[in-house]
Design a protein around this motif. Sequence first.
Motif, PDB file in Angstrom:
ATOM      1  N   GLU A  92      46.741  43.375 -16.779  1.00 61.64           N
ATOM      2  CA  GLU A  92      46.284  42.818 -15.628  1.00 61.64           C
ATOM      3  C   GLU A  92      44.880  42.246 -15.520  1.00 61.64           C
ATOM      4  O   GLU A  92      44.179  41.415 -15.055  1.00 61.64           O
ATOM      5  N   THR A  93      44.023  43.628 -15.835  1.00 65.64           N
ATOM      6  CA  THR A  93      42.597  43.286 -15.829  1.00 65.64           C
ATOM      7  C   THR A  93      42.173  42.300 -16.702  1.00 65.64           C
ATOM      8  O   THR A  93      41.285  41.316 -16.131  1.00 65.64           O
ATOM      9  N   ILE A  94      42.648  42.147 -17.803  1.00 73.94           N
ATOM     10  CA  ILE A  94      42.170  40.975 -18.834  1.00 73.94           C
ATOM     11  C   ILE A  94      42.656  39.696 -18.202  1.00 73.94           C
ATOM     12  O   ILE A  94      41.595  38.970 -18.405  1.00 73.94           O
ATOM     13  N   ARG A  95      43.721  39.719 -17.699  1.00 69.32           N
ATOM     14  CA  ARG A  95      44.187  38.273 -17.036  1.00 69.32           C
ATOM     15  C   ARG A  95      43.047  37.678 -15.968  1.00 69.32           C
ATOM     16  O   ARG A  95      43.039  36.760 -15.511  1.00 69.32           O
ATOM     17  N   SER A  96      42.382  38.716 -15.498  1.00 69.40           N
ATOM     18  CA  SER A  96      41.499  38.472 -14.097  1.00 69.40           C
ATOM     19  C   SER A  96      40.171  38.069 -14.612  1.00 69.40           C
ATOM     20  O   SER A  96      39.328  37.529 -13.682  1.00 69.40           O
ATOM     21  N   ARG A  97      40.119  38.196 -15.837  1.00 79.05           N
ATOM     22  CA  ARG A  97      38.540  37.887 -16.335  1.00 79.05           C
ATOM     23  C   ARG A  97      38.309  36.605 -17.296  1.00 79.05           C
ATOM     24  O   ARG A  97      39.382  36.307 -18.023  1.00 79.05           O
ATOM     25  N   CYS A  98      37.316  36.129 -17.488  1.00 74.14           N
ATOM     26  CA  CYS A  98      36.913  34.892 -18.237  1.00 74.14           C
ATOM     27  C   CYS A  98      36.578  35.581 -19.884  1.00 74.14           C
ATOM     28  O   CYS A  98      36.463  36.924 -19.779  1.00 74.14           O
ATOM     29  N   LEU A  99      36.435  34.706 -20.742  1.00 73.91           N
ATOM     30  CA  LEU A  99      36.192  35.073 -22.153  1.00 73.91           C
ATOM     31  C   LEU A  99      34.871  36.027 -22.126  1.00 73.91           C
ATOM     32  O   LEU A  99      35.005  37.172 -22.929  1.00 73.91           O
TER      33      LEU A  99
END
Length: 470
Positions: free
Chosen positions: A306-313
């Motif tokens: 979920e954290t990864i999905r909230s961030r950009c590259l």
Amino acid sequence: MPKVEAGQPVRKSRAQRAIALIVTTSTAVIVGALTGLGAATVTAEPLTPQVDPFYQPPAGYESQAPGSILRSREMHFLAAVTELPLKVQVWQLLYRTTDLHGEPESAVTTVLLPWGATPDKNRPLLSYETFYDSTNTACAPSYVLQQQNLLEGVAGGQTNIELMAITAGLTKGWAVSIPDHEGPHGHLGVDKEPGYISLDGIRAAEQFAPLGLAGKDTPVGVWGYSGGGMAGGWTAEMQPAYAPELNIKGVALGGPVPDLRAVLHVNGSLAASVIGIGIASLQTAYPKFGAVMDTYLTPEGRTKMETIRSRCLIPNVILDAFTDYQRYFTIPIPQLLEVPDIKETFDAVTLGNNNPGMPMYVYQAALDEIVPPATTDKMVEQYCAGGTPVQYQRDHLSEHTLLATYGMSGALNWLKARFEPNSPTPVGCHTEDQLSTFLNPDNDITQLQIWFDTARAALGLPVEPLFGPN
């Protein structure tokens, strides 16, 4: 030079990988410093795609033909975004397309023309696929290109490296389309959909009167690197069946990540973030994959996704470097890959199983620390076996991040040749092992010239020489 076996991995130390990343980042910082000298006036912050009404398709759009323009707007933000005082004409198009399940969907592309360009039915169109590599739709190029300062743009994933490639296309007098190829749900690494979105973005651009193109007769080129190379690969593979009327002269793919499973070797390395980014995206795109993956993720692992999905590259790359993703799973990762629904999904998203209908230019770093060269070798072999002409360049001095920049001139020269009137269609397949594509003496457009042109634009020097016949 010593013989290098095709596809043979080359081990590199963490120090070597870190140095490569620093060199590439330094290139971006240098360009960023130049661009800051010509900063434009800051305007109001743009709305995110989730709330911006422009991104919402009108009722009944599903009945429109793929590629139909649903809405358009002229933009005046590009100089503010990149802080490059480039005089370019910019619009955004919302258009009807198709999702990975074959259902109607909408998407946005940003289209550009050189400043002062007049209608020209011979003008080529370049569909440039960016490596924004994030499931967060606020990282899509159409939104990031609205940011009001350089740091926000880089954080969003629209790096200066890619802006150099886009600028290079404009300096040749081409129109450029930059599609949000992950669609409105941030589907990174999926099959078919990136191709549908990019092809329909081309259709929309060809219909858009202000660009003055020649409709379906417009000569088109597609170019992408890394995650953008994946999107370019699906564009090439889907074109024969989905958009056969398009006059695509060629597709250039760099470090294209043909098989997502093959990047799992980066676990625990500087590039470890790509594992989490890929899994997080496939979870949302494929319900069966997502459900099964949830059963093998630890509670900490589910929170991590979920954290990864909230961030950009860029934030993901920095914050997840050297992460050991095995800690987030209850079974060994190799065993996880053999679970039927997991294996089926990874099989589906692998490039090379659909034959492109146009010539291809593929460039791959032999020292690639993310994409095993053997996977690109295999993709090229499959294309060649199906009759697709492929010019394959293997660079033995670059790795993944360096080739993003150093491979530009080779790709640009190849596309330029494909756009020449009456240019003969390439035949057959040719593999060339080079010490460095950066140093290729056959390039009439060099990487140094691309840097020089970008710097001139960034410094606000006269743009007329940039738009000459070269």
